[in-house]
Design a protein around this motif. Structure first.
Motif, mmCIF file in Angstrom:
data_model
loop_
_atom_site.group_PDB
_atom_site.id
_atom_site.type_symbol
_atom_site.label_atom_id
_atom_site.label_comp_id
_atom_site.label_asym_id
_atom_site.label_seq_id
_atom_site.Cartn_x
_atom_site.Cartn_y
_atom_site.Cartn_z
ATOM 1 N N SER A 196 0.828 -1.209 0.000
ATOM 2 C CA SER A 196 0.000 0.000 0.000
ATOM 3 C C SER A 196 0.865 1.263 0.000
ATOM 4 O O SER A 196 0.350 2.367 -0.124
ATOM 5 C CB SER A 196 -0.915 0.007 1.233
ATOM 6 N N HIS A 197 2.184 1.080 0.128
ATOM 7 C CA HIS A 197 3.082 2.242 0.155
ATOM 8 C C HIS A 197 4.438 1.851 -0.415
ATOM 9 O O HIS A 197 5.365 1.482 0.318
ATOM 10 C CB HIS A 197 3.244 2.769 1.584
ATOM 11 N N ALA A 198 4.517 1.906 -1.745
ATOM 12 C CA ALA A 198 5.787 1.576 -2.402
ATOM 13 C C ALA A 198 5.876 2.336 -3.718
ATOM 14 O O ALA A 198 4.855 2.708 -4.304
ATOM 15 C CB ALA A 198 5.895 0.077 -2.641
ATOM 16 N N TYR A 199 7.099 2.553 -4.152
ATOM 17 C CA TYR A 199 7.359 3.261 -5.407
ATOM 18 C C TYR A 199 8.410 2.470 -6.185
ATOM 19 O O TYR A 199 9.327 1.899 -5.593
ATOM 20 C CB TYR A 199 7.890 4.682 -5.142
ATOM 21 N N VAL A 200 8.261 2.462 -7.483
ATOM 22 C CA VAL A 200 9.287 1.884 -8.344
ATOM 23 C C VAL A 200 9.935 3.023 -9.104
ATOM 24 O O VAL A 200 9.242 3.831 -9.730
ATOM 25 C CB VAL A 200 8.704 0.845 -9.324
ATOM 26 N N VAL A 201 11.242 3.100 -9.023
ATOM 27 C CA VAL A 201 12.014 4.094 -9.776
ATOM 28 C C VAL A 201 12.840 3.342 -10.814
ATOM 29 O O VAL A 201 13.612 2.440 -10.469
ATOM 30 C CB VAL A 201 12.935 4.918 -8.850
ATOM 31 N N ILE A 202 12.646 3.725 -12.058
ATOM 32 C CA ILE A 202 13.382 3.088 -13.150
ATOM 33 C C ILE A 202 14.198 4.133 -13.891
ATOM 34 O O ILE A 202 13.694 5.213 -14.201
ATOM 35 C CB ILE A 202 12.408 2.385 -14.119
ATOM 36 N N THR A 203 15.466 3.824 -14.117
ATOM 37 C CA THR A 203 16.311 4.663 -14.968
ATOM 38 C C THR A 203 16.608 3.851 -16.221
ATOM 39 O O THR A 203 16.137 2.718 -16.366
ATOM 40 C CB THR A 203 17.627 5.051 -14.274
ATOM 41 N N ARG A 204 17.394 4.396 -17.102
ATOM 42 C CA ARG A 204 17.669 3.682 -18.352
ATOM 43 C C ARG A 204 18.527 2.444 -18.147
ATOM 44 O O ARG A 204 18.612 1.595 -19.031
ATOM 45 C CB ARG A 204 18.315 4.630 -19.354
ATOM 46 N N ASP A 205 19.172 2.350 -16.982
ATOM 47 C CA ASP A 205 20.014 1.163 -16.741
ATOM 48 C C ASP A 205 19.878 0.581 -15.330
ATOM 49 O O ASP A 205 20.710 -0.220 -14.906
ATOM 50 C CB ASP A 205 21.487 1.485 -17.026
ATOM 51 N N SER A 206 18.826 0.988 -14.589
ATOM 52 C CA SER A 206 18.652 0.423 -13.252
ATOM 53 C C SER A 206 17.184 0.461 -12.842
ATOM 54 O O SER A 206 16.368 1.152 -13.448
ATOM 55 C CB SER A 206 19.492 1.194 -12.229
ATOM 56 N N TYR A 207 16.864 -0.300 -11.785
ATOM 57 C CA TYR A 207 15.490 -0.320 -11.272
ATOM 58 C C TYR A 207 15.525 -0.529 -9.763
ATOM 59 O O TYR A 207 16.348 -1.290 -9.239
ATOM 60 C CB TYR A 207 14.656 -1.408 -11.966
ATOM 61 N N HIS A 208 14.630 0.171 -9.077
ATOM 62 C CA HIS A 208 14.662 0.228 -7.613
ATOM 63 C C HIS A 208 13.237 0.227 -7.058
ATOM 64 O O HIS A 208 12.322 0.775 -7.670
ATOM 65 C CB HIS A 208 15.366 1.509 -7.155
ATOM 66 N N LEU A 209 13.070 -0.364 -5.876
ATOM 67 C CA LEU A 209 11.793 -0.305 -5.178
ATOM 68 C C LEU A 209 12.001 0.393 -3.845
ATOM 69 O O LEU A 209 12.885 0.019 -3.070
ATOM 70 C CB LEU A 209 11.198 -1.697 -4.945
ATOM 71 N N LEU A 210 11.203 1.425 -3.586
ATOM 72 C CA LEU A 210 11.271 2.179 -2.334
ATOM 73 C C LEU A 210 10.011 1.894 -1.529
ATOM 74 O O LEU A 210 8.894 2.040 -2.036
ATOM 75 C CB LEU A 210 11.373 3.685 -2.610
ATOM 76 N N THR A 211 10.184 1.476 -0.277
ATOM 77 C CA THR A 211 9.028 1.194 0.569
ATOM 78 C C THR A 211 9.385 1.444 2.028
ATOM 79 O O THR A 211 10.559 1.581 2.376
ATOM 80 C CB THR A 211 8.527 -0.252 0.360
ATOM 81 N N ASP A 212 8.350 1.496 2.872
ATOM 82 C CA ASP A 212 8.602 1.817 4.284
ATOM 83 C C ASP A 212 8.847 0.564 5.121
ATOM 84 O O ASP A 212 8.861 -0.559 4.609
ATOM 85 C CB ASP A 212 7.463 2.660 4.859
ATOM 86 N N GLY A 213 9.036 0.785 6.426
ATOM 87 C CA GLY A 213 9.418 -0.286 7.344
ATOM 88 C C GLY A 213 8.439 -1.442 7.434
ATOM 89 O O GLY A 213 8.822 -2.557 7.805
ATOM 90 N N ARG A 214 7.183 -1.199 7.088
ATOM 91 C CA ARG A 214 6.179 -2.268 7.163
ATOM 92 C C ARG A 214 6.419 -3.350 6.113
ATOM 93 O O ARG A 214 6.024 -4.504 6.299
ATOM 94 C CB ARG A 214 4.769 -1.687 6.985
ATOM 95 N N TYR A 215 7.026 -2.961 4.999
ATOM 96 C CA TYR A 215 7.189 -3.891 3.887
ATOM 97 C C TYR A 215 8.650 -4.148 3.521
ATOM 98 O O TYR A 215 8.940 -5.011 2.697
ATOM 99 C CB TYR A 215 6.484 -3.331 2.637
ATOM 100 N N TYR A 216 9.576 -3.399 4.132
ATOM 101 C CA TYR A 216 10.974 -3.414 3.695
ATOM 102 C C TYR A 216 11.608 -4.801 3.738
ATOM 103 O O TYR A 216 12.190 -5.264 2.746
ATOM 104 C CB TYR A 216 11.783 -2.437 4.548
ATOM 105 N N GLU A 217 11.487 -5.491 4.852
ATOM 106 C CA GLU A 217 12.139 -6.795 4.990
ATOM 107 C C GLU A 217 11.543 -7.815 4.024
ATOM 108 O O GLU A 217 12.266 -8.617 3.432
ATOM 109 C CB GLU A 217 12.033 -7.305 6.438
ATOM 110 N N LYS A 218 10.240 -7.783 3.869
ATOM 111 C CA LYS A 218 9.599 -8.708 2.932
ATOM 112 C C LYS A 218 10.059 -8.424 1.510
ATOM 113 O O LYS A 218 10.329 -9.349 0.728
ATOM 114 C CB LYS A 218 8.078 -8.602 3.022
ATOM 115 N N ALA A 219 10.153 -7.134 1.167
ATOM 116 C CA ALA A 219 10.595 -6.752 -0.176
ATOM 117 C C ALA A 219 12.027 -7.217 -0.425
ATOM 118 O O ALA A 219 12.342 -7.751 -1.495
ATOM 119 C CB ALA A 219 10.486 -5.244 -0.359
#
Length: 354
Positions: free
Chosen positions: A36-59
């Motif tokens: 319910s609180h996550a972001y995907v950041v994509i660049t031309r050569d990388s990809y990242h998921l940003l999320t808070d403490g509730r989901y971080y370890e699972k992610a």
């Protein structure tokens, strides 16, 4: 990682260095991670998921190939600081999915470009894994519907029927409903998006059941109209028109055909039978991670000229609604396979009288 690669191709198309995906649907589509609180950041050569403490370890444990970043404070501030570390300047965001507050908070630091429906065309073509999941979901839905036919009886309320359905969804391992099920009996069936109520189901009335479950992140959508008791000649006549319109549309679906033509086929047939003004919604819509996705199957609007492609998944759901009497809708999800339409449901379109 084909989805990521396609997203990176879109960055080049829109002349962007990076893109911030914030909608749950697109975050899940790209990463396979639901939050319910996550972001995907994509660049031309990388990809990242940003999320808070509730989901971080699972992610971290789930997304082995991803760079997972912990959001410790204000999300927008974290995103901006993260983008600075990536040394990007032109950044896109989901213009059609963010609030005004979110958009205002983005100001400064970068050249921001809002893009609407950036993944809609990518998501419209399902890959083999998506199709496998959707077929599984529809198979489960079919089994539950068959059991429902043995459970339905006079005296139940519409909400009791919906409650039974939801319970069966969970028992089968689904995440729940893909949308609030419509159980519309009697005159209520003449309202296309009827709100299921405490109305008691009665003998001698039709029951329209529009149901869907959420299976491994993907939606099912299915409608049948049955009759409790013996249907009269008027109901049978209208039912036959809706069924035949559905089958005609199905036959028309071919790679290269325009979606508007498919809608017109069903609509023109219903009009010729004298019920044109009583078919008051589009023939169908895309379905996948969300219950309503691109493209819309309608003879009007911006999607009317969209050409059918292999791997597209959408609904076919003609209906006739006679105010104060009854309504009939028959809906299946179809996949375009081998150039033609393949219904995912194995439930016949024939009239069921209980």
């Amino acid at each position: 990682m084909k989805r990521i690669e396609k997203a990176q191709e879109l960055l080049k198309k829109h002349k962007l260095d990076a893109f911030v995906f914030s909608s749950q649907a697109n975050v899940f589509y790209l990463s396979g991670f639901r939050s319910s609180h996550a972001y995907v950041v994509i660049t031309r050569d990388s990809y990242h998921l940003l999320t808070d403490g509730r989901y971080y370890e699972k992610a971290r444990s789930t997304l082995k190939d991803w760079d997972v970043v912990l959001i410790k404070e204000n999300a927008i501030r974290v995103i901006k600081n993260f983008l600075k570390r990536l040394k990007v300047s032109k950044v896109g965001y989901e213009e059609d999915r963010v609030s005004c507050e979110f958009r205002k908070a983005l100001k400064g630091s970068f050249i921001w470009k809002g893009v609407s429906g950036i993944l809609k065309e990518v998501r419209a073509i399902k890959d083999e894994e998506e199709l496998r999941i959707m077929k599984e979901g529809v198979k489960i839905s079919d089994k539950i519907y068959k059991r429902l036919l043995h459970e339905l009886r006079e005296g139940m309320t519409e909400l009791e029927v919906r409650s039974w359905l939801v319970g069966e969804f969970f028992k089968a391992g689904a995440s729940g409903e893909s949308f609030p099920a419509i159980v519309a009996s009697g005159k209520g069936s003449a309202i296309p998006h009827y709100e299921t109520s405490q109305k008691t189901i009665k003998h001698g009335e039709p029951i329209l059941i529009d149901m869907g479950l959420l299976w491994k992140g993907y939606c099912t959508d299915f409608t049948r109209t049955i009759f409790l008791g013996k249907a009269d000649s008027e109901f049978k006549k209208v039912y036959t028109v809706v069924r035949d319109a559905h089958l005609l549309a199905l036959e028309k679906i071919k790679v290269g055909k325009k979606l508007g033509e498919i809608d017109k086929t069903a609509r023109e047939y219903i009009r010729k039978k004298g019920f044109g003004k009583f078919f008051n919604h589009s023939l169908g819509h895309g379905v996948g991670v969300e219950i309503h996705e691109y493209p819309r199957v309608y003879y009007k609007g911006k999607d009317k000229d969209v050409k059918i492609e292999e791997g597209m998944v959408f609904t076919v759901e003609p209906g006739i609604y006679l105010p104060g009497k009854f309504g009939i809708r028959l809906e299946n999800i179809v996949v375009v396979k081998g150039g033609y339409a393949e219904p995912l449901s194995e439930i016949p379109l024939d009239l069921v009288e209980l």
